[in-house]
Design a protein around this motif. Structure first.
Motif, PDB file in Angstrom:
ATOM      1  N   SER A 123       0.795  -1.483  -0.058  1.00 48.23           N
ATOM      2  CA  SER A 123      -0.178   0.128   0.105  1.00 48.23           C
ATOM      3  C   SER A 123       0.996   1.315  -0.026  1.00 48.23           C
ATOM      4  CB  SER A 123      -0.811   0.087   1.439  1.00 48.23           C
ATOM      5  OG  SER A 123      -1.616   1.524   1.486  1.00 48.23           O
ATOM      6  N   ILE A 127      -2.888   4.742   3.972  1.00 41.78           N
ATOM      7  CA  ILE A 127      -3.129   4.479   5.135  1.00 41.78           C
ATOM      8  C   ILE A 127      -3.982   5.535   6.157  1.00 41.78           C
ATOM      9  CG2 ILE A 127      -3.684   2.013   5.303  1.00 41.78           C
ATOM     10  CD1 ILE A 127      -1.369   2.181   6.858  1.00 41.78           C
ATOM     11  N   CYS A 163       3.073  -0.811   3.958  1.00 44.10           N
ATOM     12  CA  CYS A 163       2.170   0.481   3.619  1.00 44.10           C
ATOM     13  C   CYS A 163       3.035   1.532   3.620  1.00 44.10           C
ATOM     14  CB  CYS A 163       1.269  -0.320   4.648  1.00 44.10           C
ATOM     15  SG  CYS A 163       0.465  -1.849   4.797  1.00 44.10           S
TER      16      CYS A 163
END
Lengths: 280, 141
Positions: A123, A127, A163
């Protein structure tokens, strides 16, 4: 500089013009590709895998995942599935004819895949959007826990997730990593160019049962220029400086506290905090 | 959306998570498209144990595709036999017909338009231009 998360929700912020700007800017492209390569090196994949791209946007990182080993993607070409909340971003991805499958979905609503689906998840710059809730029905903590809970379930045992995100402050950094730990991940934060304007924060997550040796620091073992800073007190187990309630140390501490408050406290003796005999 | 993805997808609604009928999602009024890609043998080998073969057969029969064999192929079935490696020499593995067929079904056959329905709650997810919409209204999350 203002943070886009504070202005609008992601599905409205990334409208057609913003999506196009994001995708065509060579500066953003370069930064995204650097971060994707960094994340791939942390994932440590050796063979073509199934990867989840959370907040895939226009597929900038997906394009790198689809590249072959010769083009610089370790273990490639990977097959990836991406989801994003912005339909304009996905529209740009469709125009570019990226190879991965795209979904219009909100990561804060969970991850709708059956358990053990993915080898890895990636990711890039997404987030931090989960730390904002747009309706009163929802909360940042709820969104984070649904996301990490769903992600944990959908990764196979021994899988990893990386992430990269832009935390607003230390508090947010802590909130995100705590949510990941609560979901069951082994978690660690890796920071590149710490303290500068170019600081990049990577949340490295592992699912137990793999070939990882030791704790989360095993991920970066053997990598150049990475210092491991343990969380203070983590090794000791339990909170620092906290006595067990009812123990001798705790009683002595309490008596001292009371004395300082000016209360009448019995003097300490050899009997203070001592166990009674069983026969008593 | 590839059929491979459909083999992993479940209903996103919280109350369906515990029900076995939330997987697989059933395609309705689906329009299929073949998008040709290069065959990736190591990937097929990697993904093979994770496939739910029975559910894949259900989906292909619902879509009206040719029937798949009742038992899932093994990793050995994917490699063309013969071409034994000479000593100290690596021969690149050649994909067999089974592997090519599997690649065709899983990675080249895509759902372009249509709906995906959950077998438990009946919620329908729309697929437009190959992109399914999994956004849920707040009360279903």
């Amino acid at each position: 500089m203002s943070r886009p998360e504070d202005t609008l929700p992601p599905d409205l912020f990334y409208n057609d013009s913003e999506s196009r700007k994001y995708t065509t800017s060579s500066r953003i492209q370069r930064i995204q590709s650097d971060m994707t390569h960094r994340a791939l090196s942390l994932l440590d994949l050796h063979s073509p895998s199934l990867i989840l791209d959370v907040g895939c946007g226009s597929g900038l990182s997906g394009e790198i995942l689809s590249q072959t080993e010769d083009e610089g993607t370790p273990g490639g070409p990977h097959v990836w599935i991406g989801f994003d909340i912005s339909s304009s971003m996905l529209g740009v991805a469709l125009e570019k004819e990226v190879e991965g499958d795209l979904f219009l979905a909100d990561a804060g609503q969970g991850v709708p895949f059956r358990p053990g689906t993915f080898d890895a998840a990636i990711s890039i710059s997404a987030i931090q959007w989960l730390c904002n809730a747009e309706t009163s029905l929802d909360s940042p903590l709820g969104r984070l826990s649904r996301f990490f809970g769903g992600l944990y379930a959908s990764l196979r045992r021994g899988g990893r997730a990386v992430c990269q995100f832009y935390p607003k402050n230390d508090e947010q950094k802590k909130m995100v990593s705590q949510a990941a730990i609560k979901a069951g991940f082994g978690a660690g934060l890796l920071e590149d160019d710490e303290g500068t304007k170019n600081a990049k924060t990577y949340l490295v997550l592992t699912v137990g049962g793999g070939d990882l040796d030791g704790d989360i620091t095993g991920v970066v073992r053997g990598m150049d220029g990475v210092d491991v800073m343990a969380r203070p007190g983590a090794a000791k187990g339990g909170k620092r400086g906290q006595e067990v309630k009812g123990s001798k140390g705790w009683i002595l501490k309490k008596k001292e506290q009371m004395e300082r408050k000016g209360k009448v406290v019995k003097a300490n003796s050899k009997y203070t905090g001592r166990k009674r005999r069983v026969q008593f | 959306m590839k059929l491979l993805t459909l083999n992993f997808l479940t209903c996103a609604i919280k109350t369906c998570k515990t029900s076995p009928s939330s997987f697989p999602l059933h395609p309705r009024d689906a329009e299929l498209e073949i998008l040709e890609t290069d065959i990736n043998l190591p990937f097929l080998k990697n993904i093979l144990p994770r496939l739910m073969w029975d559910e894949l057969r259900t989906i292909t029969s619902e879509l009206g595709l040719p029937e798949l064999p009742p038992a899932a192929p093994t990793r050995e079935d994917l490699v063309e036999p013969g071409a034994q490696a000479a000593e100290g020499e690596e021969v690149e593995e050649q994909p067999s017909q089974t592997a090519k067929d599997l690649h065709r079904v899983l990675l080249e056959t895509t759902v372009k338009e249509g709906k995906l329905a959950c077998g438990n709650c009946g919620h329908e997810y729309k697929v437009m231009e190959g992109v399914p919409n999994f956004l849920l209204p707040g009360h279903l999350v």
